[in-house]
Design a protein around this motif. Sequence first.
Motif, PDB file in Angstrom:
ATOM      1  N   ARG A 190       0.639  -1.091   0.529  1.00 20.16           N
ATOM      2  CA  ARG A 190       0.042  -0.035   0.071  1.00 20.16           C
ATOM      3  C   ARG A 190       0.846   1.423  -0.200  1.00 20.16           C
ATOM      4  N   ASN A 191       1.617   1.208   1.023  1.00 21.84           N
ATOM      5  CA  ASN A 191       2.825   2.700   1.386  1.00 21.84           C
ATOM      6  C   ASN A 191       4.043   1.711   2.041  1.00 21.84           C
ATOM      7  N   ASP A 192       4.613   3.404   2.114  1.00 21.80           N
ATOM      8  CA  ASP A 192       6.833   3.246   2.473  1.00 21.80           C
ATOM      9  C   ASP A 192       6.374   3.539   3.384  1.00 21.80           C
ATOM     10  N   TYR A 193       5.103   3.316   4.323  1.00 17.88           N
ATOM     11  CA  TYR A 193       5.717   3.820   5.727  1.00 17.88           C
ATOM     12  C   TYR A 193       4.229   2.916   6.667  1.00 17.88           C
ATOM     13  N   SER A 194       4.007   1.813   6.118  1.00 19.82           N
ATOM     14  CA  SER A 194       2.635   1.020   7.030  1.00 19.82           C
ATOM     15  C   SER A 194       3.889  -0.198   8.242  1.00 19.82           C
TER      16      SER A 194
ATOM     17  N   SER B  72      11.225   4.681  -9.578  1.00 21.58           N
ATOM     18  CA  SER B  72      11.331   4.436  -7.890  1.00 21.58           C
ATOM     19  C   SER B  72      10.699   3.790  -7.088  1.00 21.58           C
ATOM     20  N   ASN B  73      10.520   4.536  -5.873  1.00 22.95           N
ATOM     21  CA  ASN B  73       9.498   2.793  -5.000  1.00 22.95           C
ATOM     22  C   ASN B  73       8.466   2.297  -4.886  1.00 22.95           C
ATOM     23  N   GLN B  74       7.721   3.290  -6.117  1.00 26.75           N
ATOM     24  CA  GLN B  74       6.727   3.458  -6.734  1.00 26.75           C
ATOM     25  C   GLN B  74       6.248   3.354  -7.885  1.00 26.75           C
ATOM     26  N   GLN B  75       4.977   1.886  -8.428  1.00 25.95           N
ATOM     27  CA  GLN B  75       5.524   1.683  -9.443  1.00 25.95           C
ATOM     28  C   GLN B  75       3.327   1.321  -9.993  1.00 25.95           C
ATOM     29  N   PHE B  76       3.060   1.848 -10.911  1.00 26.52           N
ATOM     30  CA  PHE B  76       1.814   2.101 -11.381  1.00 26.52           C
ATOM     31  C   PHE B  76       0.764   1.077 -12.743  1.00 26.52           C
TER      32      PHE B  76
ATOM     33  N   ALA C 280      -6.445  -8.532  -2.022  1.00 26.61           N
ATOM     34  CA  ALA C 280      -5.128  -8.579  -1.246  1.00 26.61           C
ATOM     35  C   ALA C 280      -3.483  -8.290  -0.781  1.00 26.61           C
ATOM     36  N   VAL C 281      -3.153  -7.148  -1.762  1.00 28.36           N
ATOM     37  CA  VAL C 281      -1.849  -6.449  -0.579  1.00 28.36           C
ATOM     38  C   VAL C 281      -1.849  -5.001  -1.203  1.00 28.36           C
ATOM     39  N   GLY C 282      -3.493  -4.122  -0.376  1.00 31.27           N
ATOM     40  CA  GLY C 282      -3.634  -2.910  -0.230  1.00 31.27           C
ATOM     41  C   GLY C 282      -3.217  -2.027  -0.994  1.00 31.27           C
ATOM     42  N   THR C 283      -3.199  -1.979  -2.934  1.00 37.88           N
ATOM     43  CA  THR C 283      -2.925  -1.472  -3.707  1.00 37.88           C
ATOM     44  C   THR C 283      -4.159  -0.296  -3.758  1.00 37.88           C
ATOM     45  N   GLU C 284      -4.048   0.949  -4.035  1.00 41.33           N
ATOM     46  CA  GLU C 284      -4.989   1.580  -3.925  1.00 41.33           C
ATOM     47  C   GLU C 284      -4.669   1.873  -5.528  1.00 41.33           C
ATOM     48  N   THR C 285      -6.090   3.344  -6.304  1.00 41.61           N
ATOM     49  CA  THR C 285      -6.529   3.269  -7.406  1.00 41.61           C
ATOM     50  C   THR C 285      -6.074   4.635  -7.366  1.00 41.61           C
ATOM     51  N   PHE C 286      -5.687   5.198  -8.544  1.00 44.03           N
ATOM     52  CA  PHE C 286      -4.998   6.689  -8.668  1.00 44.03           C
ATOM     53  C   PHE C 286      -5.532   7.048  -9.909  1.00 44.03           C
ATOM     54  N   ALA C 287      -6.306   6.779 -10.465  1.00 48.35           N
ATOM     55  CA  ALA C 287      -6.544   7.623 -11.953  1.00 48.35           C
ATOM     56  C   ALA C 287      -7.426   6.083 -12.428  1.00 48.35           C
ATOM     57  N   VAL C 288      -8.760   6.468 -12.774  1.00 47.29           N
ATOM     58  CA  VAL C 288     -10.014   5.783 -13.514  1.00 47.29           C
ATOM     59  C   VAL C 288      -9.698   6.660 -15.054  1.00 47.29           C
ATOM     60  N   LEU C 289      -9.769   5.595 -15.689  1.00 49.64           N
ATOM     61  CA  LEU C 289      -9.019   6.217 -17.462  1.00 49.64           C
ATOM     62  C   LEU C 289     -10.526   5.755 -17.243  1.00 49.64           C
TER      63      LEU C 289
ATOM     64  N   ILE D  19      -3.552   2.066 -10.868  1.00 48.92           N
ATOM     65  CA  ILE D  19      -3.452   1.338  -9.166  1.00 48.92           C
ATOM     66  C   ILE D  19      -1.337   1.037  -9.289  1.00 48.92           C
ATOM     67  N   ARG D  20      -1.779   0.875  -7.533  1.00 44.65           N
ATOM     68  CA  ARG D  20      -0.202   1.576  -7.536  1.00 44.65           C
ATOM     69  C   ARG D  20       0.075   0.706  -6.194  1.00 44.65           C
ATOM     70  N   PHE D  21       1.494   0.071  -6.181  1.00 44.37           N
ATOM     71  CA  PHE D  21       2.217  -0.977  -5.778  1.00 44.37           C
ATOM     72  C   PHE D  21       3.475  -0.064  -5.105  1.00 44.37           C
ATOM     73  N   VAL D  22       3.084   0.105  -3.979  1.00 43.97           N
ATOM     74  CA  VAL D  22       4.998   0.684  -3.469  1.00 43.97           C
ATOM     75  C   VAL D  22       5.869  -0.575  -2.290  1.00 43.97           C
ATOM     76  N   CYS D  23       6.857   0.010  -2.484  1.00 46.18           N
ATOM     77  CA  CYS D  23       7.935  -0.961  -2.066  1.00 46.18           C
ATOM     78  C   CYS D  23       8.761  -0.687  -0.747  1.00 46.18           C
ATOM     79  N   SER D  24       8.787  -0.358   0.691  1.00 42.23           N
ATOM     80  CA  SER D  24       9.872   0.400   1.609  1.00 42.23           C
ATOM     81  C   SER D  24      10.955  -0.398   1.806  1.00 42.23           C
ATOM     82  N   TRP D  25      11.318   0.185   2.899  1.00 42.16           N
ATOM     83  CA  TRP D  25      13.093  -0.498   3.519  1.00 42.16           C
ATOM     84  C   TRP D  25      12.358  -1.883   3.361  1.00 42.16           C
ATOM     85  N   ALA D  26      12.148  -2.580   3.870  1.00 42.42           N
ATOM     86  CA  ALA D  26      11.553  -3.771   4.847  1.00 42.42           C
ATOM     87  C   ALA D  26      11.139  -4.719   3.256  1.00 42.42           C
ATOM     88  N   THR D  27      10.808  -4.262   2.189  1.00 40.03           N
ATOM     89  CA  THR D  27      10.235  -5.098   1.778  1.00 40.03           C
ATOM     90  C   THR D  27      11.056  -5.987   1.526  1.00 40.03           C
TER      91      THR D  27
END
Length: 350
Positions: free
Chosen positions: A5-9, A292-296, A310-319, A326-334
Amino acid sequence: MRQFRNDYSEGAAPQILQALVDTNYEQTVGYTDGDPHCEHARELIRQAVGRDDVDVEFCIGGTSTNVIGVTGMLRDWEGVICTKDGHINVHETGAIAATGRTVLPTQDADGFLSPDEAEKVYQFQMSTGRHMTRPAMIYITNATEFGGVWTKAKFDAICDWARSHELRIFLDGARLASALTSEGNDLSLRHIAERVDAFYLGGTKNGMLFGEAMVIADPRLKESFPFLQKERGGLMAKGRLLGVQFEAAFEQPADGSEVLYWKLARQANACAIRLRDGMVKLGFPVYLPSTSNQQFFVVEPAVADAFEKAVGTETFAVLPDGKRAIRFVCSWATKPEDVDELLDFAKMLA
């Protein structure tokens, strides 16, 4: 599965937590004023940016930092130009507007503020003299809201445009660590520090419990920052907790290896690239290019819902065709194995 979902969970990197534990029983003055950890962290950051004439101030989080940075460089009748998806325009609940300042969005659609679109806004706002908000600064982010990383050429172009119009420049660095350690990046921290009036090094989204470090060259913001931080509710009594974290993040290891701040970002980026390459191989179209650590990615609504569950992704735009970005984010802990587990799941949705 791990969340993307994000890089601060997660909490914080173990080294950051250990530094807080090691200093837990110390008694220091509050509010980041003169305690040894904040002062040392300030000096480490000045060394990293290559300037000893800047102020370094510590903030709790990104919204507070943006509000203080933007309002501190504007007068009541002045506004800030940014992209329409800029954080201060979309995801901060009107925080800038609540201060009486005005956000002036462009029509840039890729997250990058362009000279051409900025010029259109500038000319429109200046067209009737005293009757419209006067542009006085620009706001950019690196990485952008869509994970884009500024090249040196593109960055210099918008800075040159701003200077030609006598506008101040503020850079939101919530994910600056990810941007500057991404593959192919040719922009340096020192170059940024030479060109902008203020920017910040994000900690919340790069392995710290909380905190951002604002680097200030602009004389007006240097003067106003301490007072605005208190007035806007952004001054932390236990300020040394911010200093301890940035001290640990920027302290040079005895073996001469890379400081922790950049190591954590590289880990997140490496996993994000692994994720990107795997998703592309499975046939998922990329929405906008990102290193970067954000992938769409562009997916059908049902697939978006499945990923979100399943993994908390968020919708950033409806086309226009109904598909979603949708966005996937990796963090230091991934970890790589977390990405591989995600890709196994994605294979069932491809």
